[in-house]
Design a protein around this motif. Structure first.
Motif, PDB file in Angstrom:
ATOM      1  N   VAL A  41      20.319 -64.433  -0.158  1.00  0.00           N
ATOM      2  CA  VAL A  41      20.763 -63.015  -0.003  1.00  0.00           C
ATOM      3  C   VAL A  41      19.584 -62.114   0.064  1.00  0.00           C
ATOM      4  CG1 VAL A  41      22.050 -61.106  -1.006  1.00  0.00           C
ATOM      5  CG2 VAL A  41      23.178 -63.436  -1.197  1.00  0.00           C
ATOM      6  N   GLU A  42      18.879 -62.314  -0.949  1.00  0.00           N
ATOM      7  CA  GLU A  42      17.393 -61.333  -0.884  1.00  0.00           C
ATOM      8  C   GLU A  42      16.590 -61.760   0.608  1.00  0.00           C
ATOM      9  OE1 GLU A  42      14.880 -61.643  -4.615  1.00  0.00           O
ATOM     10  OE2 GLU A  42      16.606 -61.130  -5.757  1.00  0.00           O
ATOM     11  N   SER A  43      16.497 -62.989   0.836  1.00  0.00           N
ATOM     12  CA  SER A  43      15.995 -63.466   2.076  1.00  0.00           C
ATOM     13  C   SER A  43      16.441 -62.547   3.292  1.00  0.00           C
ATOM     14  CB  SER A  43      15.853 -64.790   2.236  1.00  0.00           C
ATOM     15  OG  SER A  43      15.085 -65.340   3.349  1.00  0.00           O
ATOM     16  N   GLU A  44      17.905 -62.687   3.298  1.00  0.00           N
ATOM     17  CA  GLU A  44      18.589 -62.035   4.611  1.00  0.00           C
ATOM     18  C   GLU A  44      18.566 -60.510   4.340  1.00  0.00           C
ATOM     19  OE1 GLU A  44      20.612 -61.612   7.759  1.00  0.00           O
ATOM     20  OE2 GLU A  44      19.856 -63.493   7.128  1.00  0.00           O
ATOM     21  N   LEU A  45      18.546 -59.818   3.140  1.00  0.00           N
ATOM     22  CA  LEU A  45      18.332 -58.585   3.091  1.00  0.00           C
ATOM     23  C   LEU A  45      16.861 -58.192   3.513  1.00  0.00           C
ATOM     24  CD1 LEU A  45      19.799 -57.901  -0.377  1.00  0.00           C
ATOM     25  CD2 LEU A  45      20.659 -56.969   1.796  1.00  0.00           C
ATOM     26  N   HIS A  46      15.774 -59.066   3.354  1.00  0.00           N
ATOM     27  CA  HIS A  46      14.421 -58.761   3.796  1.00  0.00           C
ATOM     28  C   HIS A  46      14.419 -58.786   5.283  1.00  0.00           C
ATOM     29  CE1 HIS A  46      10.479 -60.485   4.855  1.00  0.00           C
ATOM     30  NE2 HIS A  46      10.258 -59.103   4.545  1.00  0.00           N
ATOM     31  N   HIS A  47      15.205 -59.578   5.869  1.00  0.00           N
ATOM     32  CA  HIS A  47      15.304 -59.855   7.306  1.00  0.00           C
ATOM     33  C   HIS A  47      15.783 -58.463   8.080  1.00  0.00           C
ATOM     34  CE1 HIS A  47      13.280 -63.515   7.420  1.00  0.00           C
ATOM     35  NE2 HIS A  47      14.389 -64.370   6.908  1.00  0.00           N
ATOM     36  N   LEU A  48      17.015 -58.157   7.483  1.00  0.00           N
ATOM     37  CA  LEU A  48      17.745 -56.784   7.807  1.00  0.00           C
ATOM     38  C   LEU A  48      16.874 -55.785   7.800  1.00  0.00           C
ATOM     39  CD1 LEU A  48      21.261 -57.835   6.311  1.00  0.00           C
ATOM     40  CD2 LEU A  48      20.353 -57.913   8.677  1.00  0.00           C
ATOM     41  N   SER A  49      15.933 -55.525   6.619  1.00  0.00           N
ATOM     42  CA  SER A  49      15.128 -54.511   6.505  1.00  0.00           C
ATOM     43  C   SER A  49      14.077 -54.294   7.718  1.00  0.00           C
ATOM     44  CB  SER A  49      14.551 -54.595   5.164  1.00  0.00           C
ATOM     45  OG  SER A  49      13.464 -53.627   5.141  1.00  0.00           O
TER      46      SER A  49
END
Length: 413
Positions: free
Chosen positions: A193-201
């Protein structure tokens, strides 16, 4: 003649009971929700009509373990009538439910899960031209220590959801976050989840920079980051890059509308307590000053800072506490905690109406009928019926005549 009078009385009694029932179970929702209206934005410069979104939270549909049949019937009927009346009168374009859809999702067997989902779809049915978006709560998949890949995927499959996702509607970005997974302990689900949030950012940042670069009078001008801060690695250190590296990094990234997102999640961002929360739907005084536990009542301070730094949101909407609250983080980022939608969790449930454009938003709160008011109407009606019935009993009439005679004798003496 007496038989006719008796039938007439019975008909009046049945009519009275029917009217009270129809009022309390159907009609009462209409005048209550009719008092609500879509808020007007003060700085609406977009040529398009504002997006109208409805937000509710913590429906807590009871399951097979703790759910008494009458409790299920009463609360689910209340939510169904409130939701269907709101759709019919207000006609939102999109509805977001901010987690804790079910009360026992973390325990449900496959069979009980299917029954809970069936009831949810019945209660929150909606027209095809309106979108219903559901977020994950701790009662849906369990707290962090109870969360498993199976329960997470079961929820995501039913509701066509991922743990980190951006929905863009009419230039407005809504960031959906599985806040249960923001525990910060590097568990496999949390890391994903944190990795996906980073990509979305990064994607949001690239979208903002591309928009500013295309609108710049000079092609040699550096891309602007006026709206979003620079994305950084999950490790917490900002990325260093020049303009060329930035263009290369943004080359194959999905583009979104160039506006700060609205973060939607179940857990609120970190705050010490609800002591600064006010209003008729705030937590009661005996609970308002209790200290919140990080990762249980609210997100941790680290996770909260991460979301604020990565996304610079213009608004955060959350649930979980079952009470209303407006909180300003770092004197810049407003958060609104949405109260529970169910009578099971509070006497005065409500939902939020939001009008959104790419540059502005406005919110208003819509309260539902209070359960205590409905109970009072029923109790008052029972009392009236009891008095009317007693007044027509022959024994009661004889007792009244005897009392009148005694009173008359006392007066004459």
């Amino acid at each position: 003649m007496p038989a006719f009078t008796g039938k007439l009385r019975l008909m009046v009694l049945v009519l009275w009971v029917s009217c009270v029932f129809i009022f309390c179970e159907y009609v009462i929702y209409f005048p209550t929700i009719l008092r609500c209206s879509w808020p007007e934005m003060t700085d609406h410069k977009d040529f398009r009509a504002p997006l109208r979104a409805l937000f509710l939270s913590d429906t807590h549909l009871l399951g097979a373990i703790r759910g008494h049949w009458f409790d299920k019937l009463r609360r689910e009927w209340q939510m169904e009538r409130a939701f269907q009346t709101a759709l019919w009168l207000l006609k939102p374009e999109v509805v977001f439910i901010l987690g804790d859809i079910f009360d026992e999702g973390k325990w449900s067997s496959p069979k009980d899960w299917e029954d809970d989902v069936r009831r949810f779809k019945q209660i929150f049915r909606h027209p095809s031209d309106m979108e219903l978006v559901v977020l994950i709560g701790n009662h849906d998949i369990g707290f962090h220590h109870e969360m498993t890949r199976y329960k997470l995927e079961r929820f995501e499959k039913v509701f066509n959801l991922t743990s980190a996702r951006i929905i863009t509607k009419r230039g407005v970005n809504f960031l959906l976050v599985n806040s249960v997974a923001l525990h910060g302990d590097h568990c496999p689900i949390c890391k994903s989840v944190e990795s996906e949030l980073h990509h979305l950012s990064q994607a949001l940042n690239c979208s903002v920079q591309a928009t500013h670069a295309s609108s710049s009078p000079s092609s040699h001008q550096q891309p602007s980051t006026a709206v979003l801060t620079e994305a950084y690695c999950p490790c917490g250190s900002p990325q260093s890059h020049n303009a060329g590296g930035e263009r290369h990094r943004c080359k194959d990234v999905q583009k979104y509308a160039s506006s700060p997102p609205v973060i939607l999640q179940h857990y609120p961002l970190y705050r010490a307590s609800d002591s600064k929360c006010t209003g008729v739907d705030a937590a009661p005084p005996n609970e308002r000053y209790k200290q919140f536990h990080e990762r249980y009542d609210v997100l941790s301070q680290d996770a909260s800072k991460m979301l604020l730094w990565w996304f610079q949101p213009r608004l955060i909407l959350s649930g979980h506490t079952h009470s209303g609250c407006e909180f300003l983080h770092e004197n810049r980022f407003p958060e609104v905690s949405v109260p529970s939608f169910s009578w099971r969790n509070r006497n005065n449930p409500s939902f939020i109406l939001g009008s959104f454009s790419q540059s502005d938003f406005a919110l208003s709160k819509c309260f539902l009928p209070e359960e205590s008011s409905v109970i009072a109407v029923y109790c008052g009606s029972v009392l009236v019926i009891a008095l009317i019935t007693l007044s027509h009993l022959s024994v009661f009439r004889r007792a009244l005549r005897l009392a009148n005679r005694l009173l008359g004798k006392q007066k004459s003496i």
